[in-house]
Design a protein around this motif. Structure first.
Motif, PDB file in Angstrom:
ATOM      1  N   ALA A 262       1.184  -1.653  -0.037  1.00 28.86           N
ATOM      2  CA  ALA A 262       0.285   0.098  -0.089  1.00 28.86           C
ATOM      3  C   ALA A 262       1.302   1.182  -0.291  1.00 28.86           C
ATOM      4  O   ALA A 262       0.519   2.055  -0.755  1.00 28.86           O
ATOM      5  CB  ALA A 262      -1.215  -0.426   1.502  1.00 28.86           C
ATOM      6  N   LYS A 263       2.121   1.352   0.804  1.00 30.33           N
ATOM      7  CA  LYS A 263       2.249   2.346   0.710  1.00 30.33           C
ATOM      8  C   LYS A 263       3.645   2.619  -0.573  1.00 30.33           C
ATOM      9  O   LYS A 263       3.886   3.676  -1.076  1.00 30.33           O
ATOM     10  CB  LYS A 263       3.365   2.272   2.020  1.00 30.33           C
ATOM     11  CG  LYS A 263       3.312   2.114   3.570  1.00 30.33           C
ATOM     12  CD  LYS A 263       2.211   3.363   3.987  1.00 30.33           C
ATOM     13  CE  LYS A 263       3.491   4.243   4.650  1.00 30.33           C
ATOM     14  NZ  LYS A 263       3.381   5.591   4.353  1.00 30.33           N
ATOM     15  N   ALA A 264       4.046   1.174  -1.139  1.00 37.30           N
ATOM     16  CA  ALA A 264       4.350   1.497  -2.539  1.00 37.30           C
ATOM     17  C   ALA A 264       3.251   2.190  -3.490  1.00 37.30           C
ATOM     18  O   ALA A 264       4.293   3.240  -4.647  1.00 37.30           O
ATOM     19  CB  ALA A 264       5.444   0.019  -3.372  1.00 37.30           C
ATOM     20  N   LEU A 265       1.940   2.121  -3.488  1.00 36.73           N
ATOM     21  CA  LEU A 265       1.114   2.823  -4.380  1.00 36.73           C
ATOM     22  C   LEU A 265       1.408   3.854  -4.167  1.00 36.73           C
ATOM     23  O   LEU A 265       1.001   4.388  -5.009  1.00 36.73           O
ATOM     24  CB  LEU A 265      -0.406   1.884  -3.893  1.00 36.73           C
ATOM     25  CG  LEU A 265      -0.165   0.140  -4.796  1.00 36.73           C
ATOM     26  CD1 LEU A 265      -1.215  -0.349  -3.820  1.00 36.73           C
ATOM     27  CD2 LEU A 265      -0.035   0.234  -6.249  1.00 36.73           C
ATOM     28  N   GLU A 266       1.107   4.238  -2.745  1.00 33.15           N
ATOM     29  CA  GLU A 266       1.501   5.697  -2.589  1.00 33.15           C
ATOM     30  C   GLU A 266       2.752   6.462  -3.332  1.00 33.15           C
ATOM     31  O   GLU A 266       2.283   7.393  -3.720  1.00 33.15           O
ATOM     32  CB  GLU A 266       1.215   6.389  -0.775  1.00 33.15           C
ATOM     33  CG  GLU A 266      -0.154   5.598  -0.604  1.00 33.15           C
ATOM     34  CD  GLU A 266      -0.310   6.721   1.183  1.00 33.15           C
ATOM     35  OE1 GLU A 266      -1.216   6.263   1.325  1.00 33.15           O
ATOM     36  OE2 GLU A 266       0.765   6.021   1.415  1.00 33.15           O
ATOM     37  N   ALA A 267       3.474   6.014  -2.925  1.00 38.31           N
ATOM     38  CA  ALA A 267       4.442   6.549  -3.416  1.00 38.31           C
ATOM     39  C   ALA A 267       5.064   6.333  -4.906  1.00 38.31           C
ATOM     40  O   ALA A 267       6.009   7.286  -5.501  1.00 38.31           O
ATOM     41  CB  ALA A 267       5.923   5.966  -2.908  1.00 38.31           C
ATOM     42  N   HIS A 268       4.652   5.684  -5.735  1.00 40.36           N
ATOM     43  CA  HIS A 268       4.062   5.283  -6.929  1.00 40.36           C
ATOM     44  C   HIS A 268       3.272   5.722  -8.230  1.00 40.36           C
ATOM     45  O   HIS A 268       2.811   5.096  -9.259  1.00 40.36           O
ATOM     46  CB  HIS A 268       4.758   3.757  -7.538  1.00 40.36           C
ATOM     47  CG  HIS A 268       6.678   3.491  -6.903  1.00 40.36           C
ATOM     48  ND1 HIS A 268       6.628   2.989  -6.099  1.00 40.36           N
ATOM     49  CD2 HIS A 268       7.788   3.640  -7.747  1.00 40.36           C
ATOM     50  CE1 HIS A 268       7.401   3.343  -5.518  1.00 40.36           C
ATOM     51  NE2 HIS A 268       8.405   3.677  -6.815  1.00 40.36           N
ATOM     52  N   GLY A 269       2.435   6.525  -7.771  1.00 40.74           N
ATOM     53  CA  GLY A 269       1.512   7.502  -8.031  1.00 40.74           C
ATOM     54  C   GLY A 269      -0.021   6.744  -8.434  1.00 40.74           C
ATOM     55  O   GLY A 269      -0.869   6.947  -9.178  1.00 40.74           O
ATOM     56  N   TRP A 270      -0.270   5.599  -7.574  1.00 41.17           N
ATOM     57  CA  TRP A 270      -0.862   4.941  -7.824  1.00 41.17           C
ATOM     58  C   TRP A 270      -2.186   5.305  -6.476  1.00 41.17           C
ATOM     59  O   TRP A 270      -1.890   5.536  -6.013  1.00 41.17           O
ATOM     60  CB  TRP A 270      -1.266   3.561  -7.432  1.00 41.17           C
ATOM     61  CG  TRP A 270       0.019   2.643  -7.980  1.00 41.17           C
ATOM     62  CD1 TRP A 270       1.399   2.465  -8.128  1.00 41.17           C
ATOM     63  CD2 TRP A 270      -0.260   2.117  -9.245  1.00 41.17           C
ATOM     64  NE1 TRP A 270       1.928   1.780  -9.067  1.00 41.17           N
ATOM     65  CE2 TRP A 270       0.918   1.630 -10.265  1.00 41.17           C
ATOM     66  CE3 TRP A 270      -1.709   2.169 -10.582  1.00 41.17           C
ATOM     67  CZ2 TRP A 270       0.954   0.443 -11.120  1.00 41.17           C
ATOM     68  CZ3 TRP A 270      -1.253   1.399 -11.759  1.00 41.17           C
ATOM     69  CH2 TRP A 270      -0.228   0.842 -12.175  1.00 41.17           C
ATOM     70  N   LYS A 271      -3.708   5.265  -7.333  1.00 46.14           N
ATOM     71  CA  LYS A 271      -4.989   6.180  -6.260  1.00 46.14           C
ATOM     72  C   LYS A 271      -4.739   4.468  -5.540  1.00 46.14           C
ATOM     73  O   LYS A 271      -5.694   5.404  -4.389  1.00 46.14           O
ATOM     74  CB  LYS A 271      -6.208   5.810  -7.266  1.00 46.14           C
ATOM     75  CG  LYS A 271      -6.993   7.221  -6.689  1.00 46.14           C
ATOM     76  CD  LYS A 271      -6.782   8.268  -6.647  1.00 46.14           C
ATOM     77  CE  LYS A 271      -8.186   9.892  -6.348  1.00 46.14           C
ATOM     78  NZ  LYS A 271      -7.647  10.722  -5.924  1.00 46.14           N
ATOM     79  N   GLY A 272      -5.194   3.659  -5.587  1.00 44.58           N
ATOM     80  CA  GLY A 272      -5.113   2.358  -4.736  1.00 44.58           C
ATOM     81  C   GLY A 272      -4.888   1.224  -4.772  1.00 44.58           C
ATOM     82  O   GLY A 272      -3.959   1.147  -5.547  1.00 44.58           O
ATOM     83  N   ALA A 273      -5.902   0.474  -4.611  1.00 47.54           N
ATOM     84  CA  ALA A 273      -5.746  -0.757  -4.787  1.00 47.54           C
ATOM     85  C   ALA A 273      -7.826  -1.428  -4.655  1.00 47.54           C
ATOM     86  O   ALA A 273      -8.440  -1.165  -3.487  1.00 47.54           O
ATOM     87  CB  ALA A 273      -4.759  -1.685  -4.419  1.00 47.54           C
TER      88      ALA A 273
END
Length: 353
Positions: free
Chosen positions: A36-47
């Protein structure tokens, strides 16, 4: 309309999902939070958080991840029948309040091990009639007070959910996503969902379905904002086109070697899944780079077809779906963490408006 890019967190008790490395802590809070933190750091809205009996409860996982992140938005898959609408509306409103408006919801009506959690089987028409009532009632409970509702499947009297959903700009409540390719499912989506999710069909099939759903929305007298559309698909990205196809074919060869048949007994009864499986008869590669071979060797759902290529190849294909009207993208590949970072760094920058 702006585009939104989400990933997928499989939410599985059993390790090794779709080629994910087997690890004892694959579903620990630390592992999921790292994603989840990697998603935040790489431009993703969520999952999207996958659901089904025998998997961890999605709302609990979503709450844990929301508490450890700042912008991550869980798309929480849930099932009518497992949840009563008023109970769910209250739980989701609480999480939406605590997370600062980060909840999204995916309503799943496909078959499951219903008896295990005390639900009962109905035919397709009955199942989607219940889903329609669920969507109607949850939306009312989020946007109205003192709700009295009398449906065939659900009833409430003088019901007010607290805490109330706080309007945030045009967002009056969590976005309601929905899937399903049968006629009954499409009639529910056309009137009650906010976003209709498609799996990885060829462009022409998606175009036809969008046109049909828009026409159905008018025919059935949709009362909400216009229906939006999303694509849930595996994106198999490598540095070059040649490397992507070499790796994809090698992975499918390994799947074929290890294939024991599909483990989901409903794999061939769901209309949307069958549409994907039937694509292989039309060719191993459709459109520019839609790979159908995974479905022949156990790939199911969003793993049935893959978009394969370099970041530029896959971005070009996703832009074609965008041009049809797709604005919500739920992508994934394994290993999950590596691909969150790779595709966030290489693919997403090519999809900016």
């Amino acid at each position: 309309m702006s585009l939104e890019f989400l990933w997928y967190i499989p939410n599985q008790v059993t390790p090794g999902h779709r080629g994910e490395p087997v690890a004892a802590d694959h579903n620990s809070l630390d592992t999921l939070n790292t994603q989840a933190k990697a998603l935040e750091a790489h431009g993703w809205k969520g999952a999207l958080l996958g659901t089904g009996w025998g998997r961890p409860d999605t709302l609990t996982v979503a709450a844990a991840l929301a508490a450890r992140t700042e912008s991550f938005e869980p798309l929480i898959a849930i099932r009518p029948g497992y949840w009563r609408p008023a109970n769910f509306a209250s739980a989701a409103a609480t999480l939406d309040h605590l997370s600062g408006g980060r909840v999204r919801v995916n309503i799943v009506s496909g078959k499951d091990d219903l008896a295990a959690y005390g639900d009962s089987e109905g035919d397709q028409a009955d199942r989607y009639a219940r889903t329609k009532e669920f969507l109607q009632l949850v939306r009312k409970l989020w946007t109205e007070e003192n709700v009295t509702y009398r449906g065939e499947h659900f009833q409430v009297t003088d019901s007010t959910v607290v805490p109330r959903i706080e309007p945030r700009g045009e967002r009056r409540h969590p976005t309601l996503y929905f899937g399903g390719a049968s006629e009954a499912a499409e009639r529910v989506a056309a009137t009650e969902a906010d976003v209709q999710l498609f799996w990885g069909e060829p462009l022409e099939g998606v175009r036809e379905r969008i046109e049909r759903l828009r026409a159905l929305s008018t025919e059935l007298g949709r009362e909400h904002a216009p229906l939006e559309f999303g694509l849930r698909i595996t994106t198999f990205v490598r540095d070059t086109t040649e490397q992507a196809w070499a790796d994809a074919e090698a992975k499918v060869a390994e799947m074929a070697k290890n294939s024991q048949g599909a483990s989901n007994p409903h794999r061939r009864t769901a209309v949307g899944q069958q549409r994907l499986l039937d694509l292989a008869a039309r060719g191993e590669v459709l459109d520019d780079n839609l790979y159908t071979a995974p479905g022949k060797y156990g790939g199911g759902g969003a793993g049935t077809t893959w978009l394969v290529g370099s970041a530029e190849d896959v971005a070009k294909s996703l832009r074609k779906y965008r041009d049809l009207g797709i604005t919500h993208f739920v992508l994934s590949d394994t290993p999950y963490l590596r691909e969150i970072e790779r595709q966030g760094s290489q693919l997403l920058p090519l999809l900016g408006e």
